[in-house]
Structures are given as C-alpha cells and as structure tokens.
Write a protein that holds these residues in place. Structure first.
Motif, short mmCIF file in Angstrom:
data_model
loop_
_atom_site.label_atom_id
_atom_site.label_comp_id
_atom_site.label_asym_id
_atom_site.label_seq_id
_atom_site.Cartn_x
_atom_site.Cartn_y
_atom_site.Cartn_z
N PHE A 114 0.81 -1.09 0.01
CA PHE A 114 0.01 0.04 -0.06
C PHE A 114 0.79 1.17 0.14
N SER A 115 1.98 1.17 -0.57
CA SER A 115 3.07 2.24 -0.47
C SER A 115 2.63 3.27 -1.71
N ASP A 116 1.77 2.74 -2.71
CA ASP A 116 1.45 3.69 -3.82
C ASP A 116 0.98 4.99 -3.56
N LYS A 117 1.12 6.00 -4.10
CA LYS A 117 0.59 7.31 -3.82
C LYS A 117 -1.14 7.39 -3.82
N ASN A 118 -1.61 6.41 -4.38
CA ASN A 118 -3.14 6.47 -4.37
C ASN A 118 -3.64 5.67 -3.18
N PHE A 119 -2.95 5.17 -2.10
CA PHE A 119 -3.34 4.67 -0.78
C PHE A 119 -3.12 5.73 0.44
N ASN A 120 -3.93 6.19 1.02
CA ASN A 120 -3.80 6.92 2.21
C ASN A 120 -4.25 5.82 3.35
N VAL A 121 -3.19 5.55 4.23
CA VAL A 121 -3.15 4.28 5.11
C VAL A 121 -3.22 4.76 6.36
N THR A 122 -4.17 4.48 7.17
CA THR A 122 -3.95 4.67 8.61
C THR A 122 -4.01 3.32 9.49
N ILE A 123 -3.38 3.20 10.60
CA ILE A 123 -3.32 1.77 11.36
C ILE A 123 -3.82 2.00 12.64
N ILE A 124 -4.83 1.15 13.02
CA ILE A 124 -5.22 1.24 14.38
C ILE A 124 -4.90 -0.03 15.19
N ILE A 125 -4.32 -0.09 16.23
CA ILE A 125 -3.82 -1.29 16.88
C ILE A 125 -4.25 -1.48 18.43
N THR A 126 -5.01 -2.63 18.50
CA THR A 126 -5.53 -2.49 19.61
C THR A 126 -4.88 -3.41 20.76
N ILE A 127 -4.66 -2.90 21.93
CA ILE A 127 -3.73 -3.67 22.82
C ILE A 127 -4.38 -3.68 24.22
N ARG A 128 -3.84 -4.70 25.09
CA ARG A 128 -4.40 -5.02 26.15
C ARG A 128 -3.23 -5.41 27.23
N ALA A 129 -3.46 -4.99 28.46
CA ALA A 129 -2.25 -5.03 29.30
C ALA A 129 -1.73 -6.45 29.35
N GLN A 130 -0.50 -6.76 29.35
CA GLN A 130 0.21 -7.80 29.01
C GLN A 130 0.08 -8.65 30.24
N SER A 131 -0.11 -8.38 31.35
CA SER A 131 -0.62 -9.33 32.61
C SER A 131 -1.84 -10.01 32.42
N LYS A 132 -2.86 -9.47 31.35
CA LYS A 132 -3.98 -9.93 31.39
C LYS A 132 -4.16 -10.60 29.85
N ILE A 133 -3.48 -10.17 28.82
CA ILE A 133 -3.50 -10.76 27.40
C ILE A 133 -2.74 -11.85 27.39
N SER A 134 -1.83 -12.36 28.32
CA SER A 134 -0.86 -13.35 28.24
C SER A 134 -1.69 -14.62 28.73
N PRO A 135 -2.28 -14.62 29.92
CA PRO A 135 -2.99 -15.80 30.44
C PRO A 135 -4.31 -16.14 29.53
N SER A 136 -4.82 -14.99 28.89
CA SER A 136 -6.03 -15.20 28.46
C SER A 136 -5.82 -15.77 26.87
N LEU A 137 -4.66 -15.50 26.36
CA LEU A 137 -4.12 -16.07 25.02
C LEU A 137 -3.74 -17.51 25.36
N TYR A 138 -2.91 -17.76 26.36
CA TYR A 138 -2.53 -18.94 26.79
C TYR A 138 -3.74 -19.95 26.97
N VAL A 139 -4.77 -19.53 27.85
CA VAL A 139 -5.93 -20.38 27.86
C VAL A 139 -6.58 -20.75 26.67
N GLN A 140 -6.62 -19.81 25.82
CA GLN A 140 -7.45 -20.02 24.55
C GLN A 140 -6.83 -21.05 23.77
N GLN A 141 -5.41 -20.94 23.74
CA GLN A 141 -4.60 -21.85 22.81
C GLN A 141 -3.89 -22.76 23.53
N TYR A 142 -4.46 -23.21 24.70
CA TYR A 142 -3.80 -24.39 25.55
C TYR A 142 -3.53 -25.60 24.75
N ARG A 143 -4.55 -25.91 23.94
CA ARG A 143 -4.14 -27.26 23.07
C ARG A 143 -2.69 -27.12 22.48
#
Length: 326
Positions: A114-143
C-alpha cells in the motif's frame, strides 16, 4: 485515492466484537467498505477474497497482483481491513503450522502493498495489558501447549514466553514502532482494550473519529463485548479437542481436492464436529497477584514509551494495569 484503515490486531482485545458489531454493522449500513472477515463460518469463505489474498502474501510470501487489489476497494468510503493474525506469537503460529512472519516484519510487507501514492493508510492497533492478555491467550490456545513439557502450565509459559524477553509479541512498543516507522507516527493509533471495554471517553472518541461515525453509535455497538473464558473457582477452564482415529485416517488419506473441500466444509457444522472430534476439559491455574505485578513491571518501561510517543496517557496505563502496581 483510496483511504484504508488497517487493524492488524492484537488478538484477545475484543477483535471479534469490533469486527462483528462495528465493522460489519457499518459496512451493512453503507458507512464503510469492510474488507475483513465474514460473520458466518458456514459460508465456506471465512476470509473475504481480499483478506485471503493479502494474508497469503504477508504470511506465506505468495505473489499477488497489487493492482488487482483495487477492484475490492472504494474511492468513496473508508476501506477497513481487519486481520488480527498479523500480530501473533511466532511460537503459537509455528505450532499451528502457519507461516511464521515476525510481527515486526508485517508492517514492511503491508507497506510494500500500500505504498503507492493512491493509498492513504491509517493503522489502528488494539492492545491489552500484558498481565491480562498473556494468560487469556494461553488459555485460549492451551491445545498448542498441553503436551509441551516446557510450557504445559501457566507458570512455565509465563517464564518461557512472557518474561524471557524472547517473544516480541508482548513488546508493544517494538511492534507499534515498526508500524510508525513505515506509515508515520501520525498515522498509527494504539487503542487500549480496557478503555473500549469500560467505554472510556478517550478510547471511544478515538475509535469513532478514525471511523468517522458518531461516538454514541460506537458505544451502542460495543455493549455486547463477549467473554469466552470459562472459570471454575480460581482456575480457568478450557476445552480441547482431538480428532478420533478414524477422522485422522480420513484426513490423511483423502486424495482428491473435491473431497478435501467437502470435508473442510462439513467441519463448519457442529454435528459433524461431534462425530470427528473428542473433547477433554482442562483446568488451568489463574495468575496470582504476584504474577500480574511481575509482568506489569517487566513491560512498564516499554509501555511508558507509548505514552511519550502516541496518543495514550500515563494515567490510562496506570488505571488499566500496564504499569507495576504499588
């Protein structure tokens, strides 16, 4: 000129809710052109064609015709592309058998598209406290870890993946900086998950501004934020599933593409899943307050950098657990 809002993650930050309740809704209301995931797994095309092609290019180095992407874009509406698998722990992706592209390398590949001049790019990144996202992700992907002797408990995973310094996934400032380096600091917007969940005015205002819709509309659409983690006392409960022996044989010996497609399509139905999979329930220890404080302290310096360089305040970081608690 095409205006594109790219939402590359994080997972476990209400991404499904944002995709279904906000992006899908706004697309159906004619306010945006949503290029992301479909609501319905049974459609057989869980990823839209645009999403599928870009994902293949970024994660599997598949060649695509960049100009050919324009047929899915609108010159008159904001184009929104959401794909949270662009920010995933590399160790998780390897265990899933997917292409392993470091989260800090993804911005470079997206920029190439998307580096072409025809593209106007905006990025939005949603984050969560590492102390909360790490156990949540671990539980979800425990398999992925239940048979891994080095990571088959929360404590082991915390030491090996979260606090070892080897997993860049949890170093938000590194990944967000990589996007800012390519797309410019003024075009990259971290949004705090906890602020979305608590309807924080600053977070709602930022999200509504980026989407160019009313704040009240965003509030209403986010009222059904889903909680998918079950609990039993002070432990998380997660169900994993494995294929029955006959299903493994079936999968390994299907020789034609047509039968493979039929089999993969049938797996979208719950009654078929019950036939081919066997389930097992696991109880996973919950992080202690000491774990939470240790993780918060470990990442505090990097998180503070976000407050210095991006539109996040130190007060928000303190309120939502991104800094060590006194």
């Amino acid at each position: 000129m095409y205006d594109i809002l790219i939402h590359p993650g994080y997972p476990k930050t209400a991404t499904t809710t944002i995709q279904e309740e906000v992006f899908n809704y706004l697309d159906e209301a004619g306010k945006i052109n949503y290029l992301g995931r479909h609501n319905n797994f049974t459609k057989g095309d869980y990823l839209s064609e645009f999403n599928h092609k870009v994902w293949k290019y970024v994660m599997e180095n598949k060649n695509i015709n960049i100009k050919g992407l324009e047929k899915w874009l609108s010159e008159y509406k904001l184009n929104v592309y959401s794909q949270e698998s662009f920010i995933q722990p590399e160790s998780h992706m390897k265990k899933k058998g997917y292409g392993t592209v470091s989260p800090v390398k993804v911005p470079e590949k997206l920029f190439h598209l998307f580096s072409d001049k025809n593209f106007n790019v905006t990025i939005i990144i949603t984050i969560r406290a590492q102390s909360k996202i790490s156990p949540s992700l671990y539980v979800q992907q425990y398999r992925l870890f239940k048979k891994d002797e080095e990571k088959n408990t929360w404590k082991k995973y915390m030491e090996k993946e979260v606090l070892s310094g080897s997993n860049i996934f949890y170093k938000y400032e590194k990944i967000i900086d990589a996007y800012a380096e390519r797309f410019g600091v003024d075009n990259v917007f971290p949004v705090i998950y906890e602020g979305i969940k608590n309807k924080d005015n600053k977070c709602i205002k930022k999200l509504s501004g980026l989407l160019n819709v009313e704040e009240e509309l965003i509030r209403k659409r986010l009222k059904h934020e889903k909680n998918v983690t079950d609990r039993k006392g002070d432990k998380f409960v997660q169900e994993t599933r494995e294929s029955h022996d006959f299903a493994k044989y079936l999968t390994e010996n299907i020789s034609t593409e047509v039968l493979k497609k039929v089999h993969n399509y049938m797996k979208t139905y719950k009654w078929y899943q019950k036939i081919i999979y066997k389930s097992k329930t696991h109880e996973i220890e919950e992080p202690t307050s000491r774990d939470v404080n240790e993780i918060s302290g470990y990442f505090a310096e990097g998180n503070l950098k976000l407050a210095r360089e991006f539109s996040i305040t130190k007060r928000q970081l303190e309120s939502y657990g991104y800094l060590r608690q006194n």
